[in-house]
Design an enzyme around this catalytic site. Structure first.
Site, mmCIF file in Angstrom:
data_model
loop_
_atom_site.group_PDB
_atom_site.id
_atom_site.type_symbol
_atom_site.label_atom_id
_atom_site.label_comp_id
_atom_site.label_asym_id
_atom_site.label_seq_id
_atom_site.Cartn_x
_atom_site.Cartn_y
_atom_site.Cartn_z
ATOM 1 N N TYR A 95 0.833 -1.206 0.000
ATOM 2 C CA TYR A 95 0.000 0.000 0.000
ATOM 3 C C TYR A 95 0.870 1.258 0.000
ATOM 4 C CZ TYR A 95 -3.409 3.510 1.495
ATOM 5 O OH TYR A 95 -4.198 4.642 1.594
ATOM 6 N N ARG A 113 1.140 6.923 -6.734
ATOM 7 C CA ARG A 113 -0.005 7.815 -6.931
ATOM 8 C C ARG A 113 0.399 9.269 -6.730
ATOM 9 N NH1 ARG A 113 -5.460 7.025 -3.397
ATOM 10 N NH2 ARG A 113 -3.924 6.853 -1.718
ATOM 11 N N TYR A 130 -1.011 12.735 7.055
ATOM 12 C CA TYR A 130 -0.586 11.689 7.981
ATOM 13 C C TYR A 130 0.915 11.798 8.257
ATOM 14 C CZ TYR A 130 -4.854 8.786 7.857
ATOM 15 O OH TYR A 130 -6.133 8.294 8.004
ATOM 16 N N ARG A 183 -11.540 13.062 2.408
ATOM 17 C CA ARG A 183 -12.473 12.188 3.124
ATOM 18 C C ARG A 183 -13.796 12.045 2.375
ATOM 19 N NH1 ARG A 183 -9.193 9.238 6.215
ATOM 20 N NH2 ARG A 183 -7.915 10.534 7.586
ATOM 21 N N GLU A 215 -14.070 -1.483 6.336
ATOM 22 C CA GLU A 215 -14.041 -0.149 5.728
ATOM 23 C C GLU A 215 -15.358 0.043 5.004
ATOM 24 O OE1 GLU A 215 -10.440 1.189 3.737
ATOM 25 O OE2 GLU A 215 -11.635 1.837 2.012
#
Length: 331
Positions: A143, A150, A203, A216, A322
């Site tokens: 990930y 990305r 983060y 979000r 999730e």
């Protein structure tokens, strides 16, 4: 007017409507089948579903223009575009980057080139799936490799990596290529953050050398419509995972986050308040056997909303569930 309508139907058979009006969609559970629109195939079990496959489709009020560019199968209806790209990591085995990082950057660079060429530069919503999302390779969790690729593409294509970034999810499947579906348009999305959480793009580096590039939630505005896209949401407060090992506790915390995002979106919406009972949800379960416990909490808090359950790995190894959601209003 290009008013969009979303529907879910059981089975893998095409929906009974003129296919020229199908913008795109996803096939959950089944193997990919021949259709003439962009379709993301998510090969995974569907806990709690009597059907072995579910087809999701975005329907347009007007005919769509189809195309294929750099491996992206896409359709557009007026000022809205939906596309799907799949890249095999094996094709990047000789790259100096890790194969997943290289595939991720390549896919997003191609997406941005397509959007610029179509004059629809605003990326609204992205669905990312990859094999073994929590596995390690080349000294780094996969990930985290994906996040590097990305973000490199966002920066190289002069898109910001904070603030006005799309709503998104990233899940792990048992196998298969890197698969990315996306929706984009001409008008910029209105990003929505969650006051209970640190924005993902801020983060700390304990979660990897690059932060995830997503908001979000996002409010987007196809002609005549307002759509709320809520990104994949989990049991995170601030930036820390909560209720480790407790799937019911994680589901309650996840839904508290979703309700906080809905409240924040309602401050920004132009079509009136979105109600929790309007949400259409996908719930991703690390363990299929958790379906009963998760569904009980979800029904208690949200009521009889439409939910599709998918067995998939969440982006953090300590997270068990999730949930993503969406709702739409006419303008």
């Amino acid at each position: 007017m290009s008013l969009l309508h979303f529907q879910t139907t059981p089975g893998a058979a095409p929906v009974p409507r003129e296919t020229a009006f199908i913008l795109g969609g996803a096939l959950l559970g089944g193997q990919d089948s021949a259709v003439d629109w962009p379709q993301q195939a998510i090969s995974a079990s569907l806990p709690g579903s009597p059907a072995t496959a579910l087809r999701e489709t975005w329907l347009s009020a007007s005919p769509c223009l189809s195309g294929e560019s750099d491996g992206i199968v896409w359709r557009r209806s007026d000022d809205v575009l939906y596309g799907v790209i799949e890249l095999a990591e094996a094709d990047f085995a000789d790259d100096a980057r890790t194969p997943l990082q290289a595939a991720s950057e390549t896919a997003y660079r191609r997406i941005f080139r397509l959007l610029d060429a179509q004059g629809l530069p605003e990326l609204w919503r992205v669905w990312n799936y990859m094999a073994g999302i929590n596995a390690g390779s080349h000294g780094l969790e996969r990930y985290r490799q994906f996040n590097i690729g990305r973000q490199d593409a966002f920066l190289a294509c002069r898109r910001g990596s904070t603030g006005n970034v799309p709503a998104a999810c990233a899940l792990g499947l048992a196998g298969g290529p890197l698969s990315i579906a996306f929706m984009a348009g001409k008008i910029a999305a209105v990003p929505v953050e969650n006051p209970r959480q640190v924005s993902a793009y801020h983060y700390p580096d304990v979660y990897g050398p690059r932060s995830p590039t997503f908001s979000r939630a996002a409010l987007v505005h196809p002609p005549g419509q307002e759509i709320l896209f809520i990104s994949g949401t989990a049991s995170i407060v601030g930036h820390r995972s909560m209720h480790v090992g407790d799937v019911a506790g994680q589901t309650r915390e996840t839904l508290a986050n979703i309700l906080a995002v809905v409240a924040e979106a309602n401050r920004l919406a132009c079509t009136g308040d979105f109600r929790p009972q309007e949400l259409l949800c996908r719930a991703y379960l690390r363990n299929a056997a958790d379906h009963v416990a998760v569904d009980a909490v979800l029904r208690e808090i949200l009521g009889p909303v439409e939910v599709s359950y998918i067995e998939a790995d969440v982006c953090r190894a300590d997270l068990l569930v999730e949930i993503e959601a969406m709702a739409s209003h006419p303008r």
